[in-house]
Design a protein around this motif. Structure first.
Motif, PDB file in Angstrom:
ATOM      1  N   GLU A   1     -13.929   9.578  -7.346  1.00  0.00           N
ATOM      2  CA  GLU A   1     -15.130   8.789  -7.587  1.00  0.00           C
ATOM      3  C   GLU A   1     -14.858   7.721  -8.636  1.00  0.00           C
ATOM      4  OE1 GLU A   1     -18.038  11.670  -8.767  1.00  0.00           O
ATOM      5  OE2 GLU A   1     -18.348  12.355  -6.710  1.00  0.00           O
ATOM      6  N   ALA A   2     -15.618   6.661  -8.568  1.00  0.00           N
ATOM      7  CA  ALA A   2     -15.525   5.613  -9.585  1.00  0.00           C
ATOM      8  C   ALA A   2     -15.929   6.217 -10.925  1.00  0.00           C
ATOM      9  CB  ALA A   2     -16.427   4.446  -9.227  1.00  0.00           C
ATOM     10  N   PRO A   3     -15.045   6.156 -11.930  1.00  0.00           N
ATOM     11  CA  PRO A   3     -15.351   6.761 -13.217  1.00  0.00           C
ATOM     12  C   PRO A   3     -16.314   5.924 -14.067  1.00  0.00           C
ATOM     13  CG  PRO A   3     -13.192   5.763 -13.267  1.00  0.00           C
ATOM     14  CD  PRO A   3     -13.688   5.628 -11.864  1.00  0.00           C
TER      15      PRO A   3
ATOM     16  N   GLN B   1       2.350  14.485  -7.644  1.00  0.00           N
ATOM     17  CA  GLN B   1       2.083  13.202  -6.992  1.00  0.00           C
ATOM     18  C   GLN B   1       0.992  13.374  -5.943  1.00  0.00           C
ATOM     19  OE1 GLN B   1       5.943  12.231  -5.492  1.00  0.00           O
ATOM     20  NE2 GLN B   1       5.753  13.515  -3.690  1.00  0.00           N
ATOM     21  N   GLY B   2       0.474  12.259  -5.475  1.00  0.00           N
ATOM     22  CA  GLY B   2      -0.535  12.262  -4.430  1.00  0.00           C
ATOM     23  C   GLY B   2      -0.334  11.072  -3.521  1.00  0.00           C
ATOM     24  N   THR B   3      -0.841  11.200  -2.300  1.00  0.00           N
ATOM     25  CA  THR B   3      -0.732  10.129  -1.314  1.00  0.00           C
ATOM     26  C   THR B   3      -2.121   9.579  -1.031  1.00  0.00           C
ATOM     27  OG1 THR B   3       1.177  11.193  -0.299  1.00  0.00           O
ATOM     28  CG2 THR B   3       0.026   9.551   1.023  1.00  0.00           C
ATOM     29  N   ILE B   4      -2.260   8.278  -1.118  1.00  0.00           N
ATOM     30  CA  ILE B   4      -3.550   7.637  -0.849  1.00  0.00           C
ATOM     31  C   ILE B   4      -3.751   7.603   0.660  1.00  0.00           C
ATOM     32  CG2 ILE B   4      -4.871   5.500  -1.039  1.00  0.00           C
ATOM     33  CD1 ILE B   4      -3.257   5.044  -3.682  1.00  0.00           C
ATOM     34  N   THR B   5      -4.845   8.232   1.106  1.00  0.00           N
ATOM     35  CA  THR B   5      -5.115   8.272   2.539  1.00  0.00           C
ATOM     36  C   THR B   5      -6.182   7.271   2.967  1.00  0.00           C
ATOM     37  OG1 THR B   5      -6.690  10.088   2.258  1.00  0.00           O
ATOM     38  CG2 THR B   5      -4.406  10.684   2.766  1.00  0.00           C
ATOM     39  N   GLN B   6      -7.058   6.861   2.022  1.00  0.00           N
ATOM     40  CA  GLN B   6      -8.083   5.879   2.372  1.00  0.00           C
ATOM     41  C   GLN B   6      -8.713   5.302   1.112  1.00  0.00           C
ATOM     42  OE1 GLN B   6     -11.254   7.436   4.815  1.00  0.00           O
ATOM     43  NE2 GLN B   6     -12.243   5.457   5.008  1.00  0.00           N
ATOM     44  N   TRP B   7      -8.939   3.993   1.127  1.00  0.00           N
ATOM     45  CA  TRP B   7      -9.745   3.335   0.092  1.00  0.00           C
ATOM     46  C   TRP B   7     -11.133   3.153   0.678  1.00  0.00           C
ATOM     47  CZ3 TRP B   7      -8.661   2.517  -4.876  1.00  0.00           C
ATOM     48  CH2 TRP B   7      -7.320   2.577  -5.282  1.00  0.00           C
ATOM     49  N   HIS B   8     -12.162   3.468  -0.084  1.00  0.00           N
ATOM     50  CA  HIS B   8     -13.546   3.304   0.356  1.00  0.00           C
ATOM     51  C   HIS B   8     -14.169   2.035  -0.227  1.00  0.00           C
ATOM     52  CE1 HIS B   8     -13.784   7.244   2.287  1.00  0.00           C
ATOM     53  NE2 HIS B   8     -13.089   7.700   1.264  1.00  0.00           N
ATOM     54  N   ALA B   9     -13.400   1.268  -0.972  1.00  0.00           N
ATOM     55  CA  ALA B   9     -13.890   0.025  -1.577  1.00  0.00           C
ATOM     56  C   ALA B   9     -12.796  -1.029  -1.448  1.00  0.00           C
ATOM     57  CB  ALA B   9     -14.235   0.255  -3.040  1.00  0.00           C
ATOM     58  N   GLU B  10     -13.200  -2.286  -1.598  1.00  0.00           N
ATOM     59  CA  GLU B  10     -12.270  -3.407  -1.523  1.00  0.00           C
ATOM     60  C   GLU B  10     -12.329  -4.192  -2.825  1.00  0.00           C
ATOM     61  OE1 GLU B  10     -13.159  -5.780   1.889  1.00  0.00           O
ATOM     62  OE2 GLU B  10     -13.064  -4.068   3.252  1.00  0.00           O
ATOM     63  N   PRO B  11     -11.236  -4.899  -3.159  1.00  0.00           N
ATOM     64  CA  PRO B  11     -11.270  -5.724  -4.368  1.00  0.00           C
ATOM     65  C   PRO B  11     -12.454  -6.697  -4.313  1.00  0.00           C
ATOM     66  CG  PRO B  11      -9.034  -5.550  -3.563  1.00  0.00           C
ATOM     67  CD  PRO B  11      -9.914  -4.916  -2.519  1.00  0.00           C
ATOM     68  N   GLY B  12     -13.134  -6.821  -5.456  1.00  0.00           N
ATOM     69  CA  GLY B  12     -14.301  -7.682  -5.550  1.00  0.00           C
ATOM     70  C   GLY B  12     -15.605  -6.934  -5.334  1.00  0.00           C
ATOM     71  N   GLN B  13     -15.522  -5.695  -4.862  1.00  0.00           N
ATOM     72  CA  GLN B  13     -16.720  -4.916  -4.596  1.00  0.00           C
ATOM     73  C   GLN B  13     -17.219  -4.250  -5.880  1.00  0.00           C
ATOM     74  OE1 GLN B  13     -16.228  -2.156  -1.344  1.00  0.00           O
ATOM     75  NE2 GLN B  13     -18.129  -1.068  -1.798  1.00  0.00           N
ATOM     76  N   ALA B  14     -18.517  -4.357  -6.111  1.00  0.00           N
ATOM     77  CA  ALA B  14     -19.134  -3.693  -7.262  1.00  0.00           C
ATOM     78  C   ALA B  14     -19.469  -2.258  -6.873  1.00  0.00           C
ATOM     79  CB  ALA B  14     -20.392  -4.427  -7.682  1.00  0.00           C
TER      80      ALA B  14
ATOM     81  N   ASP C   1     -19.630   6.522  -7.222  1.00  0.00           N
ATOM     82  CA  ASP C   1     -19.394   6.113  -5.833  1.00  0.00           C
ATOM     83  C   ASP C   1     -17.987   6.545  -5.420  1.00  0.00           C
ATOM     84  OD1 ASP C   1     -21.871   4.924  -5.696  1.00  0.00           O
ATOM     85  OD2 ASP C   1     -21.114   2.863  -5.793  1.00  0.00           O
ATOM     86  N   THR C   2     -17.823   6.914  -4.154  1.00  0.00           N
ATOM     87  CA  THR C   2     -16.507   7.307  -3.659  1.00  0.00           C
ATOM     88  C   THR C   2     -15.598   6.084  -3.630  1.00  0.00           C
ATOM     89  OG1 THR C   2     -17.472   9.064  -2.331  1.00  0.00           O
ATOM     90  CG2 THR C   2     -15.249   8.376  -1.752  1.00  0.00           C
ATOM     91  N   LEU C   3     -14.451   6.209  -4.284  1.00  0.00           N
ATOM     92  CA  LEU C   3     -13.514   5.101  -4.412  1.00  0.00           C
ATOM     93  C   LEU C   3     -12.355   5.224  -3.429  1.00  0.00           C
ATOM     94  CD1 LEU C   3     -12.636   2.566  -5.965  1.00  0.00           C
ATOM     95  CD2 LEU C   3     -11.591   4.078  -7.656  1.00  0.00           C
TER      96      LEU C   3
ATOM     97  N   ARG D   1     -11.288  -4.718  -9.223  1.00  0.00           N
ATOM     98  CA  ARG D   1     -10.613  -6.012  -9.291  1.00  0.00           C
ATOM     99  C   ARG D   1      -9.253  -6.010  -8.607  1.00  0.00           C
ATOM    100  NH1 ARG D   1     -12.720  -9.445 -13.326  1.00  0.00           N
ATOM    101  NH2 ARG D   1     -11.086 -10.866 -12.671  1.00  0.00           N
ATOM    102  N   ARG D   2      -8.520  -4.896  -8.685  1.00  0.00           N
ATOM    103  CA  ARG D   2      -7.191  -4.836  -8.077  1.00  0.00           C
ATOM    104  C   ARG D   2      -6.951  -3.457  -7.491  1.00  0.00           C
ATOM    105  NH1 ARG D   2      -6.947  -9.210 -10.232  1.00  0.00           N
ATOM    106  NH2 ARG D   2      -5.190 -10.472 -10.863  1.00  0.00           N
ATOM    107  N   ILE D   3      -6.295  -3.446  -6.341  1.00  0.00           N
ATOM    108  CA  ILE D   3      -5.745  -2.219  -5.763  1.00  0.00           C
ATOM    109  C   ILE D   3      -4.234  -2.384  -5.835  1.00  0.00           C
ATOM    110  CG2 ILE D   3      -5.403  -0.892  -3.647  1.00  0.00           C
ATOM    111  CD1 ILE D   3      -8.291  -1.525  -2.887  1.00  0.00           C
TER     112      ILE D   3
END
Length: 136
Positions: free
Chosen positions: A52-54, A19-32, A37-39, A60-62
């Motif tokens: 990274e964004a694959p 498992q892993g713990t999400i520590t930070q999102w570098h993007a927001e829903p709606g962002q291209a 790019d670091t996600l 669209r959703r987090i």
């Protein structure tokens, strides 16, 4: 983007990782985002690593917020083309089946037959006696 909707799942960075713990999102829903790019950042027992964004597309959703601990393979976000309807994204999320990343047997019992032990190597000496040597 080769497919119109693309899943982002909790990555697996080693055999031991469960498992892993999400520590930070570098993007927001709606962002291209462009591919690479670091996600987000994910923390495991041993490291904090950036995901990274694959694919190029729109986030669209987090589905897992900062601080959430998720199992490997769990859907944590969704990329989709800008023209994909929200209902299609919702249907994709509802029908998503994560890949099995465990090493657990699938419930069926494996039947194994042990291989016979190899015979020791023998050679005959000049007087007709056999010498046996173990196989290393």
């Amino acid at each position: 983007m080769s497919q119109r909707i693309f899943p982002i799942t909790m990555p697996k960075w080693g055999i031991e990782m469960q498992q892993g713990t999400i520590t930070q999102w570098h993007a927001e829903p709606g962002q291209a985002l462009a591919k690479g790019d670091t996600l987000l950042d994910v923390e495991t027992e041993k490291i904090v690593n950036s995901v990274e964004a694959p694919v190029a597309g729109t986030l669209r959703r987090i589905l897992a917020e900062v601080g959430a601990t998720e199992s490997v393979g769990v859907l944590i976000a969704v990329f989709a083309a800008a023209d994909v309807a929200d209902a299609e994204v919702d249907a994709f999320i509802a029908g998503f089946k994560p890949a099995d990343t465990s090493f657990e047997p699938d419930g069926g019992e494996a039947v194994t037959t042990p291989a016979p032990a190899p015979a020791p190597a023998t050679t005959e000496t000049s007087d007709g006696a056999s010498k046996v040597s173990p196989i290393a």
